[in-house]
Design a protein around this motif. Structure first.
Motif, PDB file in Angstrom:
ATOM      1  N   ASP A   1       7.956   3.615  -9.845  1.00  8.82           N
ATOM      2  CA  ASP A   1       7.410   2.284  -9.629  1.00  8.82           C
ATOM      3  C   ASP A   1       7.952   1.788  -8.292  1.00  8.82           C
ATOM      4  OD1 ASP A   1       6.291  -0.169  -9.847  1.00  8.82           O
ATOM      5  OD2 ASP A   1       7.364  -0.769 -11.654  1.00  8.82           O
ATOM      6  N   PHE A   2       7.075   1.445  -7.342  1.00 10.04           N
ATOM      7  CA  PHE A   2       7.573   1.082  -6.029  1.00 10.04           C
ATOM      8  C   PHE A   2       6.698   0.019  -5.397  1.00 10.04           C
ATOM      9  CE2 PHE A   2       4.620   4.573  -5.414  1.00 10.04           C
ATOM     10  CZ  PHE A   2       3.825   4.131  -4.376  1.00 10.04           C
ATOM     11  N   ASN A   3       7.263  -0.673  -4.414  1.00 11.60           N
ATOM     12  CA  ASN A   3       6.516  -1.612  -3.601  1.00 11.60           C
ATOM     13  C   ASN A   3       6.735  -1.260  -2.143  1.00 11.60           C
ATOM     14  OD1 ASN A   3       5.374  -3.604  -5.498  1.00 11.60           O
ATOM     15  ND2 ASN A   3       7.510  -3.893  -6.045  1.00 11.60           N
ATOM     16  N   LEU A   4       5.706  -1.408  -1.338  1.00  9.09           N
ATOM     17  CA  LEU A   4       5.800  -1.159   0.088  1.00  9.09           C
ATOM     18  C   LEU A   4       5.424  -2.434   0.817  1.00  9.09           C
ATOM     19  CD1 LEU A   4       3.930   2.263   0.217  1.00  9.09           C
ATOM     20  CD2 LEU A   4       6.386   1.923   0.275  1.00  9.09           C
ATOM     21  N   ALA A   5       6.146  -2.739   1.876  1.00  3.94           N
ATOM     22  CA  ALA A   5       5.817  -3.924   2.657  1.00  3.94           C
ATOM     23  C   ALA A   5       5.742  -3.529   4.123  1.00  3.94           C
ATOM     24  CB  ALA A   5       6.872  -5.007   2.454  1.00  3.94           C
ATOM     25  N   GLY A   6       4.732  -4.034   4.824  1.00  4.78           N
ATOM     26  CA  GLY A   6       4.553  -3.687   6.220  1.00  4.78           C
ATOM     27  C   GLY A   6       5.125  -4.737   7.137  1.00  4.78           C
ATOM     28  N   ILE A  41       2.720   5.298   2.022  1.00  8.35           N
ATOM     29  CA  ILE A  41       3.248   5.009   3.354  1.00  8.35           C
ATOM     30  C   ILE A  41       2.199   5.318   4.421  1.00  8.35           C
ATOM     31  CG2 ILE A  41       4.999   5.687   5.053  1.00  8.35           C
ATOM     32  CD1 ILE A  41       6.868   6.210   2.643  1.00  8.35           C
ATOM     33  N   GLU A  42       1.514   6.443   4.267  1.00  7.73           N
ATOM     34  CA  GLU A  42       0.461   6.809   5.213  1.00  7.73           C
ATOM     35  C   GLU A  42      -0.683   5.795   5.172  1.00  7.73           C
ATOM     36  OE1 GLU A  42      -2.625  10.499   6.206  1.00  7.73           O
ATOM     37  OE2 GLU A  42      -1.403  10.542   4.383  1.00  7.73           O
TER      38      GLU A  42
END
Length: 226
Positions: A1-6, A41-42
């Motif tokens: 379970d993850f979150n990505l922030a730009g 991420i890509e």
């Protein structure tokens, strides 16, 4: 379970749930979860903003399942119809409410998150056609709602725990496979979208969804992420 922030307004949030029906299958999915993170991420780094307009959309099985659940499945839960003559008239068995190639099924015997071989009244699950060839073909029932509507129980009486009375709710609800392949569906779209995953979907009469992994379709081929 993850979150990505730009950076700035380029942000991306997604979750991956690595679940399986057996321990060996669960272990085998470890590499899949790593690949999913790398793909996220890509996607964050290469996706382009989609200009809002009306276009054809191809939905993955997951997204199509959420669509069937939210936009149609809840209306098939018969406890909403008990005592409501208007709903019974509008949702009469045999009414044409969808395209002729559309069939929607509920089946608690299917492996996955909706697996419920017996409901909380002890009724065995079975394959229930809610929509067959675009026509209303059935409803989801407990013993009580089946008696009220003079129909058969379907194994859909479900309770949160022993502290609650069972109510009628879906198990595994899905759109039955048609005759086209994924490739043929995409090939028929000149300008549209492929939606592979969503954060959530909702709606009873109007369906809305929040896509995560989505891609442009250009001239029948999958193009850049959006």
């Amino acid at each position: 379970d993850f979150n990505l922030a730009g950076e700035g307004d380029r942000q991306f949030s997604e979750a991956f749930y690595c679940a399986a029906s057996s321990l060996p299958e669960q272990r085998a999915r470890t590499d899949e979860s790593r690949a999913y993170l790398e793909r996220g991420i890509e996607f964050l780094n290469t996706s382009e903003r989609f200009q809002p307009r009306s276009v054809p959309i191809v939905l993955s099985p997951l997204v199509a399942g959420v669509f069937a659940h939210e936009s149609f499945g809840h209306k098939s839960e018969a406890d909403f119809m008990v005592g409501d003559e208007t709903m019974r008239r509008e949702w009469a068995i045999g009414a044409q409410v969808g395209a002729p190639q559309l069939s929607i099924v509920d089946d608690g015997n299917e492996a996955g998150i909706g697996y419920t071989p017996f409901d909380d009244e002890g009724t065995p699950a079975h394959k229930t056609y809610l929509l067959r060839d675009g026509r209303l073909a059935g409803r989801l029932h407990s013993c009580s709602t089946a008696a009220d509507l003079d129909e058969e129980p379907t194994g859909n009486a479900r309770a949160v725990s022993f502290q609650f009375q069972p109510v009628v709710r879906m198990t595994t609800t899905y759109i039955e496979a048609g005759s086209s392949t994924k490739e043929k569906l995409i090939a028929g779209v000149e300008d549209g979208l492929l939606v592979e995953h969503i954060n959530h979907g909702s709606g009873m009469s109007t369906f809305t969804m929040a896509p995560t992994f989505a891609y442009r379709i250009k001239n029948g081929e999958v193009a850049e992420p959006v």
